[in-house]
Design an enzyme around this catalytic site. Structure first.
Site, PDB file in Angstrom:
ATOM      1  CB  CYS A 253     -33.957  24.268  27.167  1.00  0.00           C
ATOM      2  SG  CYS A 253     -33.100  24.053  25.389  1.00  0.00           S
TER       3      CYS A 253
ATOM      4  CD  GLU B 153     -37.632  21.092  21.388  1.00  0.00           C
ATOM      5  OE1 GLU B 153     -39.091  21.795  21.908  1.00  0.00           O
ATOM      6  OE2 GLU B 153     -37.412  21.139  20.308  1.00  0.00           O
TER       7      GLU B 153
END
Ligand SMILES: [Zn+2]
Length: 420
Positions: free
Chosen positions: A265, A299
């Site tokens: 994140c 990601e």
């Protein structure tokens, strides 16, 4: 501190670029200590002339020579200009079909990874009215699972150093009187005259990292991690003043990512957005990958803002590599550079390089080979962006690899798992 002083070993030349969807496994690649401002001298070794397969894999690449004016190496792109450039290039080259529309591409990027979106949570409305953090008061954007009692508070007070939260000014003031933290609770692994980075282990600083996740969820539309912070490291960027190190943004990173992700994140706090910090955060994540000798990719899915930031960073990085490579070539006309070469220089996965080139409409098919074309439109966009930046007085900041005091940490299995 040991610096990465590895030599100029070439990356393995054999990878096929586009054929594998997931190519984020780390190829053997010695980290380049040089930053990207150094001229790139791509290998001209043979063996790369793989035939472009029906899967669209790319092999030999030669930047097109344009007669544009010389470009300064400080050129910078922003997203809008890049898109203008891509549109212009498309318009001037109607026979070339671009595989994705912007919407399709965003969807592809956002859903192409392993992290699942929690739809029910996204649809939940934001639950805090205002937060106050350091000198800033902000309105949250999204739901975050703070204790339900906090939803009734007019303002939630967040200690900018320990990230603890309080429902009243009184309890917050009492806390501030005794809070001793002046920076994120980890090692400072990078410092220049602008920012510092700290590395925080989710397992050792569980409460702090959970507080960070709660805070960042207020501004991220999809993030699902709150409590299981043990398997992650948190890289926090701060600015320093006489009061301490103020959190600007961070990214989390799995201690061991099977997929080779270098960011889980990523967030720049809203009070620091639109000032170039996001780009520095992304650049730092790639610098860590370079130091690890790996290629990295964030990601998926990315948040909307994260996606915009990455697209701009990738476009700028890839075109910088091509421009510098052309400038460094003996005749100034450029030479062969492959997608793998660009990946090796930038620590970007070949898939992300390829995708970026497609998005900029810089891939062409000529005489049986795919080639990268450094289009006039892209060069113009770079120039325009740079002029705009100059006019605004924005200083372009970079991560200086020499200032990164960091060795890739090694973890045993137990320290990666969640362990009450
Ligand atoms: Zn505190």
């Amino acid at each position: 501190m040991p610096k990465s002083t590895a030599g100029q070993k070439r990356p393995r030349p054999s990878t096929t670029a586009a054929s594998s969807r997931k190519n984020s496994e780390a190829p053997e690649l010695t980290p380049s200590t040089g930053n990207q401002s150094k001229p790139i001298r791509p290998s001209l070794v043979g063996g790369k002339e793989n035939r472009p397969g029906s899967d669209g894999s790319i092999s030999v690449i030669a930047p097109e020579i344009t007669n544009g004016t010389p470009k300064g190496e400080e050129s910078e792109l922003d997203l809008v200009d890049i898109q203008d450039a891509a549109a212009a290039a498309k318009a001037s080259n109607p026979q070339h079909t671009v595989p994705y529309s912007r919407e399709e591409e965003i969807e592809k990027l956002r859903t192409g990874g392993s992290m699942t979106q929690n739809q029910t949570e996204i649809s939940r409305v934001r639950n805090l009215g205002h937060i106050q953090m350091g000198a800033f008061e902000m309105e949250p954007w999204y739901f975050s699972p703070y204790p339900s009692t906090f939803t009734e508070a007019d303002t939630v007070y967040i200690c900018e150093f320990c990230l603890s939260y309080y429902a009243s000014n009184q309890t917050f003031t009492r806390h501030r009187a005794k809070c001793l933290l002046l920076h994120p609770p980890g090692n400072e692994i990078y410092r220049d005259d602008f920012v510092s980075f700290f590395e925080i282990d989710g397992r050792r600083q569980r409460r702090w990292c959970r507080n960070l996740c709660l805070l960042s969820k207020l501004f991220l539309d999809h993030k699902t991690l709150y409590y299981d912070v043990d398997p992650f490291l948190f890289y926090c960027m701060t600015t320093r003043d006489k009061h301490g190190c103020h959190l600007v943004g961070y990214f989390s990173k799995e201690k061991e990512s099977a997929e080779g992700y270098n960011v889980a994140c990523i967030l720049t706090l809203p009070q620091y957005q639109r000032k170039g910090y996001g780009k520095l955060l992304i650049a730092f994540s790639y610098e860590l990958s370079r130091r690890e000798g790996k290629l990295g990719s964030p990601e998926k899915p990315l948040s909307d803002l994260g996606l915009l930031g990455y697209r701009a960073y990738w476009a700028e990085t890839v075109t910088d590599v091509l421009v510098e490579q052309r400038q460094a070539s003996p005749d100034g006309r450029g030479g062969d550079i492959s997608i793998e070469d660009i990946g090796a220089v930038s620590a970007m996965t070949t898939n992300d390089v390829l995708h970026t080139l497609q998005n900029l409409n810089m891939l062409r098919y000529s005489k049986g080979n795919h080639v990268i074309v450094l289009t006039e439109a892209v060069l113009l966009a770079k120039e325009k962006a740079r002029a705009k930046e100059k006019a605004k007085g924005i200083v372009r900041r970079k991560i200086d690899p020499e200032r990164l005091m960091w060795k890739p940490p090694v973890f045993n299995a137990s320290s990666r798992t969640w362990n009450w």
